[in-house]
Design an enzyme around this catalytic site. Sequence first.
Site, mmCIF file in Angstrom:
data_model
loop_
_atom_site.group_PDB
_atom_site.id
_atom_site.type_symbol
_atom_site.label_atom_id
_atom_site.label_comp_id
_atom_site.label_asym_id
_atom_site.label_seq_id
_atom_site.Cartn_x
_atom_site.Cartn_y
_atom_site.Cartn_z
ATOM 1 N N LYS A 1 0.857 -1.188 0.000
ATOM 2 C CA LYS A 1 0.000 0.000 0.000
ATOM 3 C C LYS A 1 0.892 1.236 0.000
ATOM 4 O O LYS A 1 1.962 1.236 0.643
ATOM 5 C CB LYS A 1 -0.883 -0.039 1.256
ATOM 6 C CG LYS A 1 -1.838 1.133 1.396
ATOM 7 C CD LYS A 1 -2.668 0.994 2.673
ATOM 8 C CE LYS A 1 -3.678 2.116 2.833
ATOM 9 N NZ LYS A 1 -4.475 1.968 4.070
ATOM 10 N N SER B 1 -9.454 1.851 3.323
ATOM 11 C CA SER B 1 -8.675 2.636 2.396
ATOM 12 C C SER B 1 -7.694 1.814 1.562
ATOM 13 O O SER B 1 -7.242 2.267 0.519
ATOM 14 C CB SER B 1 -7.894 3.695 3.172
ATOM 15 O OG SER B 1 -7.003 3.084 4.088
ATOM 16 N N SER C 1 -9.394 -0.494 7.550
ATOM 17 C CA SER C 1 -8.925 -0.390 6.169
ATOM 18 C C SER C 1 -8.298 -1.642 5.571
ATOM 19 O O SER C 1 -8.016 -1.653 4.376
ATOM 20 C CB SER C 1 -7.912 0.739 6.056
ATOM 21 O OG SER C 1 -8.593 1.936 5.919
HETATM 22 N N1 GLN Z 1 -12.478 4.181 6.864
HETATM 23 C C1 GLN Z 1 -11.832 4.599 8.065
HETATM 24 C C2 GLN Z 1 -11.398 6.036 7.961
HETATM 25 O O1 GLN Z 1 -11.644 6.611 6.966
HETATM 26 C C3 GLN Z 1 -10.683 3.695 8.377
HETATM 27 C C4 GLN Z 1 -9.492 4.008 7.575
HETATM 28 C C5 GLN Z 1 -8.313 3.148 7.923
HETATM 29 O O2 GLN Z 1 -8.437 2.121 8.584
HETATM 30 N N2 GLN Z 1 -7.164 3.609 7.498
HETATM 31 O O3 GLN Z 1 -10.838 6.593 8.842
#
Ligand code: GLN
Length: 477
Positions: free
Chosen positions: A77, A152, A176
């Site tokens: 990532k 994400s 994420s």
């Molecule tokens: N969707 C969550 C956020 O936007 C989690 C994101 C993540 O785990 N990096 O904060």
Amino acid sequence: MLKAYATFAQIQHDLHSKKITCTALVKHYLANIESKKHLNVFLSVYADEALARAAVIDEKINRGNAGKLAGLVVGLKDVLCYENHPLQASSKILDGFVSQFNATAVQRLLDADAIIIGRQNCDEFAMGSSNENSAFGPTLNDIDNTRVPGGSSGGSAVAVMADMCQVSLGSDTGGSVRQPAAFCGIVGLKPTYSRISRHGLIAYGSSFDCIGIFSKNIEDAALVLEVIAGADEYDSTVSQTPVPAFSSLLSAASEKKYRIAYMRDTLQSPALQPEIKTAIEKSLDQLKLDGHSVAGIEFPLNEYVLPTYYILATAEASSNLSRYDGVRYGYRSPNTTDLESMYKKTRAEGFGKEVQRRILLGTYVLSASYYDAYYNQAQKVRRLIREKLKELLKEYDFIITPTTPTTAFKLGEHSTNPVEMYLADLFSVQANVAGLPAISLPLGTDKIGLPMGVQVMADDFEETKLFHFSKQLMNLA
Ligand code: GLN
């Protein structure tokens, strides 16, 4: 043409019996990356380098001195430092930035002879649940290209789903890794907070951030975790708890019967897609038939979990992201006249809308007049949530919930309403708020063929047990 390998053990078997080479394997993944370019999974593909490294590792295999992960092709990532390679958290603000060192997790993969194939698309600074917040455009779900892969770490999930690499490393601050794993029908592991060094992971919400693993099965996740986890002199917050040999412990079959709890209100949530509810109930029934004890529990604090997360994560983000000022890293606005306009314009032009929204929210909850009402209060609620979950985990080995309220949604479906998007994390943020390990496992598909996921959460540092049970759960009829 090579086939898609279901497990790394099969890859190693074929490598050692000379049926295939690392070079052929890398070519296979590169061909998949090329033929599915429209999915927008990779921001950079390190084709020549990966091939050169494959040749070196093929030699090592011939000589019999190859590392534990020889032949494991991994994608990263775009939040993990890989020395001398671009890194930008899918943000314009890091345009032109190149990593100066390897993240500890990346270094350990390389030391074990894994091959890194490229840098994967994600939501900007890991903020999002759909991969639509990337400065490079969304990644598409491979099953239905009109749908999101989750976020994400969307690119990292699709890469494993579409066999562009065997394993990906992502990051999980609020779900994420688990949420995109559920949307893509693969395994997504978020280990215990502090199990893996965060050195070289771009910070979002530091007290939540965890490197996580995407794989096609439990064994691969266990092996990778065993390699990358553990004490690290570059991260003072990483746990000194010894890292078990997860993969060999897992190879001893376990028929152990566990005490399992499921959160009743998550199954009764009006936000939950009915097919996910039915699938989870079916699994729970099967677990009972298999001899496990299964009990429904109440967790009245559930309604506070998401707000607690969004207060604390944005507060931490506003502080972490203050370092991107146009002086030290990446992008600097060309239209500036003095120091202040440089800061302002660089940040206004460099950050996308969602990141700006989070910085504003975080700054607000940390501001002198609201600090006590929001930030302090949320810290207290966080402690309560962790304490209550820890109490429950004395009574039960695991807590089961759906990973997500719905299957993969359409591109654009939630992008105009941030609160709707935040609801995608309804069930996954709990593990981050409490710091507990959790895994998302594939759980069949809904009526239109979209993958569903079940989440299993365990007590701190109980990954061995979590892997054993996950295997049992995946093997249910
Ligand atoms: N969707 C969550 C956020 O936007 C989690 C994101 C993540 O785990 N990096 O904060």
